[in-house]
Design a protein around this motif. Structure first.
Motif, PDB file in Angstrom:
ATOM      1  N   GLY A  57       0.816  -1.216   0.000  1.00  0.00           N
ATOM      2  CA  GLY A  57       0.000   0.000   0.000  1.00  0.00           C
ATOM      3  C   GLY A  57       0.843   1.257   0.000  1.00  0.00           C
ATOM      4  N   ILE A  58       1.923   1.232   0.737  1.00  0.00           N
ATOM      5  CA  ILE A  58       2.820   2.386   0.778  1.00  0.00           C
ATOM      6  C   ILE A  58       3.607   2.485  -0.520  1.00  0.00           C
ATOM      7  CG2 ILE A  58       4.862   3.330   1.919  1.00  0.00           C
ATOM      8  CD1 ILE A  58       3.676   2.127   4.537  1.00  0.00           C
ATOM      9  N   ALA A  59       4.181   1.364  -0.952  1.00  0.00           N
ATOM     10  CA  ALA A  59       5.000   1.377  -2.165  1.00  0.00           C
ATOM     11  C   ALA A  59       4.189   1.839  -3.367  1.00  0.00           C
ATOM     12  CB  ALA A  59       5.579  -0.013  -2.423  1.00  0.00           C
ATOM     13  N   ALA A  96       1.225  16.356  -0.286  1.00  0.00           N
ATOM     14  CA  ALA A  96       0.744  16.243   1.094  1.00  0.00           C
ATOM     15  C   ALA A  96       0.295  14.811   1.387  1.00  0.00           C
ATOM     16  CB  ALA A  96      -0.399  17.226   1.342  1.00  0.00           C
ATOM     17  N   GLY A  97      -0.366  14.190   0.437  1.00  0.00           N
ATOM     18  CA  GLY A  97      -0.807  12.807   0.618  1.00  0.00           C
ATOM     19  C   GLY A  97       0.363  11.852   0.773  1.00  0.00           C
ATOM     20  N   VAL A  98       1.389  12.025  -0.047  1.00  0.00           N
ATOM     21  CA  VAL A  98       2.583  11.181   0.071  1.00  0.00           C
ATOM     22  C   VAL A  98       3.236  11.380   1.439  1.00  0.00           C
ATOM     23  CG1 VAL A  98       4.922  10.807  -0.821  1.00  0.00           C
ATOM     24  CG2 VAL A  98       2.991  11.014  -2.410  1.00  0.00           C
ATOM     25  N   LEU A  99       3.315  12.619   1.896  1.00  0.00           N
ATOM     26  CA  LEU A  99       3.885  12.906   3.211  1.00  0.00           C
ATOM     27  C   LEU A  99       3.082  12.202   4.310  1.00  0.00           C
ATOM     28  CD1 LEU A  99       5.901  14.385   5.010  1.00  0.00           C
ATOM     29  CD2 LEU A  99       4.338  16.341   5.000  1.00  0.00           C
ATOM     30  N   GLY A 104       2.513   8.106   8.343  1.00  0.00           N
ATOM     31  CA  GLY A 104       1.720   6.987   8.865  1.00  0.00           C
ATOM     32  C   GLY A 104       2.507   5.706   8.927  1.00  0.00           C
ATOM     33  N   ALA A 105       3.352   5.469   7.933  1.00  0.00           N
ATOM     34  CA  ALA A 105       4.168   4.270   7.910  1.00  0.00           C
ATOM     35  C   ALA A 105       5.220   4.311   9.012  1.00  0.00           C
ATOM     36  CB  ALA A 105       4.842   4.107   6.557  1.00  0.00           C
ATOM     37  N   ALA A 106       5.785   5.494   9.250  1.00  0.00           N
ATOM     38  CA  ALA A 106       6.810   5.636  10.277  1.00  0.00           C
ATOM     39  C   ALA A 106       6.220   5.431  11.676  1.00  0.00           C
ATOM     40  CB  ALA A 106       7.469   7.009  10.178  1.00  0.00           C
ATOM     41  N   ALA A 107       4.967   5.806  11.865  1.00  0.00           N
ATOM     42  CA  ALA A 107       4.323   5.683  13.168  1.00  0.00           C
ATOM     43  C   ALA A 107       3.906   4.246  13.463  1.00  0.00           C
ATOM     44  CB  ALA A 107       3.093   6.597  13.237  1.00  0.00           C
TER      45      ALA A 107
END
Length: 108
Positions: A57-59, A96-99, A104-107
């Motif tokens: 999902g992130i990739a 902004a969405g990518v950020l 979210g992934a880092a958290a």
């Protein structure tokens, strides 16, 4: 390292898409090889990023969003395509969405 691989996938996809535009619908044959190499490279590098453990999902989200934004900017630079204020605002929303995806992934 995984993020660098994903960045390579994004740049390869953008290069392929801009080459496709330059080929004028594959009428200019000299652009076929860069189109094919770019798309093969993009999917190959995306595969490597996923194999290294990046969540799909992130990739895919970052790959697709950055690809759209960079392709729009490249089309403006190389082909003088329109880039209106509304379109620029859309690119800002993509960024902004990518950020938010990365945060979210880092958290997690």
């Amino acid at each position: 390292m995984t993020w660098l691989v994903l960045a390579g996938a994004i740049l390869a996809e953008v290069a392929a898409t801009l080459s496709l535009r330059a080929s004028e619908g594959l009428k200019k044959k000299r652009w076929i090889a860069p189109v094919a190499a770019g798309y093969l490279g993009a999917f190959g590098l995306l595969t490597v990023a996923l194999a290294q453990g990046m969540p799909v999902g992130i990739a895919y989200g970052v790959w697709a969003a950055c690809g759209v934004a960079l392709t729009a900017l490249g089309a403006r630079v190389f082909f003088k395509d329109a880039l209106t204020r509304r379109m620029a605002a859309g690119l800002g929303l993509i960024a902004a969405g990518v950020l938010l995806i990365e945060l979210g992934a880092a958290a997690h």
